[in-house]
Motif scaffolding. Structure first.
Motif, mmCIF file in Angstrom:
data_model
loop_
_atom_site.group_PDB
_atom_site.id
_atom_site.type_symbol
_atom_site.label_atom_id
_atom_site.label_comp_id
_atom_site.label_asym_id
_atom_site.label_seq_id
_atom_site.Cartn_x
_atom_site.Cartn_y
_atom_site.Cartn_z
ATOM 1 N N MET A 1 0.830 -1.209 0.000
ATOM 2 C CA MET A 1 0.000 0.000 0.000
ATOM 3 C C MET A 1 0.863 1.255 0.000
ATOM 4 S SD MET A 1 -2.947 -1.374 2.619
ATOM 5 C CE MET A 1 -3.739 0.188 2.862
ATOM 6 N N ARG A 2 1.967 1.233 0.734
ATOM 7 C CA ARG A 2 2.882 2.370 0.746
ATOM 8 C C ARG A 2 3.488 2.597 -0.644
ATOM 9 N NH1 ARG A 2 4.093 4.135 5.901
ATOM 10 N NH2 ARG A 2 3.743 2.596 7.520
ATOM 11 N N ARG A 3 3.896 1.510 -1.283
ATOM 12 C CA ARG A 3 4.485 1.608 -2.614
ATOM 13 C C ARG A 3 3.479 2.178 -3.611
ATOM 14 N NH1 ARG A 3 5.062 -3.586 -4.528
ATOM 15 N NH2 ARG A 3 6.079 -4.011 -2.553
ATOM 16 N N GLU A 4 2.248 1.694 -3.553
ATOM 17 C CA GLU A 4 1.201 2.194 -4.441
ATOM 18 C C GLU A 4 0.907 3.665 -4.168
ATOM 19 O OE1 GLU A 4 -0.409 0.884 -7.115
ATOM 20 O OE2 GLU A 4 1.157 -0.631 -6.904
ATOM 21 N N LEU A 5 0.892 4.043 -2.908
ATOM 22 C CA LEU A 5 0.639 5.432 -2.549
ATOM 23 C C LEU A 5 1.761 6.335 -3.059
ATOM 24 C CD1 LEU A 5 -1.257 7.375 -1.101
ATOM 25 C CD2 LEU A 5 -0.039 6.894 1.013
ATOM 26 N N ARG A 6 2.999 5.873 -2.930
ATOM 27 C CA ARG A 6 4.123 6.663 -3.439
ATOM 28 C C ARG A 6 4.066 6.783 -4.960
ATOM 29 N NH1 ARG A 6 7.089 3.855 0.640
ATOM 30 N NH2 ARG A 6 7.825 2.386 -0.923
ATOM 31 N N ASN A 7 3.667 5.723 -5.660
ATOM 32 C CA ASN A 7 3.516 5.788 -7.111
ATOM 33 C C ASN A 7 2.429 6.799 -7.501
ATOM 34 O OD1 ASN A 7 5.504 3.906 -7.586
ATOM 35 N ND2 ASN A 7 4.079 2.173 -7.708
ATOM 36 N N GLN A 8 1.328 6.809 -6.764
ATOM 37 C CA GLN A 8 0.264 7.778 -7.025
ATOM 38 C C GLN A 8 0.747 9.198 -6.752
ATOM 39 O OE1 GLN A 8 -3.147 6.642 -4.728
ATOM 40 N NE2 GLN A 8 -3.435 4.718 -5.842
#
Length: 79
Positions: free
Chosen positions: A34-41
């Protein structure tokens, strides 16, 4: 709503989205995925914000700014 107001509202919305994402990123209950996805967003949102800001900077201003000239005032001594 005219074009400059749309750009301004888009910029403001992107800034708010990034602000909320930073707050959410500090949540300890997020998983690594979830952190990785949030950083990508956030990266995508930052790129969108940068392009919107460039459009705002390069758009022609509708109203010509009035320049003020100041002159020395006439002073009188009253007795």
């Amino acid at each position: 709503m005219n074009q400059p107001e749309l750009f301004d509202s888009d910029v403001h919305a992107l800034q708010e989205r990034l602000r909320a994402a930073w707050k959410q990123l500090g949540d300890p209950s997020l998983t690594a995925f979830m952190r990785r996805e949030l950083r990508n967003q956030m990266k995508q949102c930052t790129a969108d914000l940068r392009s919107h800001l460039q459009l705002v900077a390069t758009r022609p201003s509708g109203a010509v700014k009035e320049t003020r000239t100041f002159s020395k005032p006439e002073l009188r001594i009253l007795a």
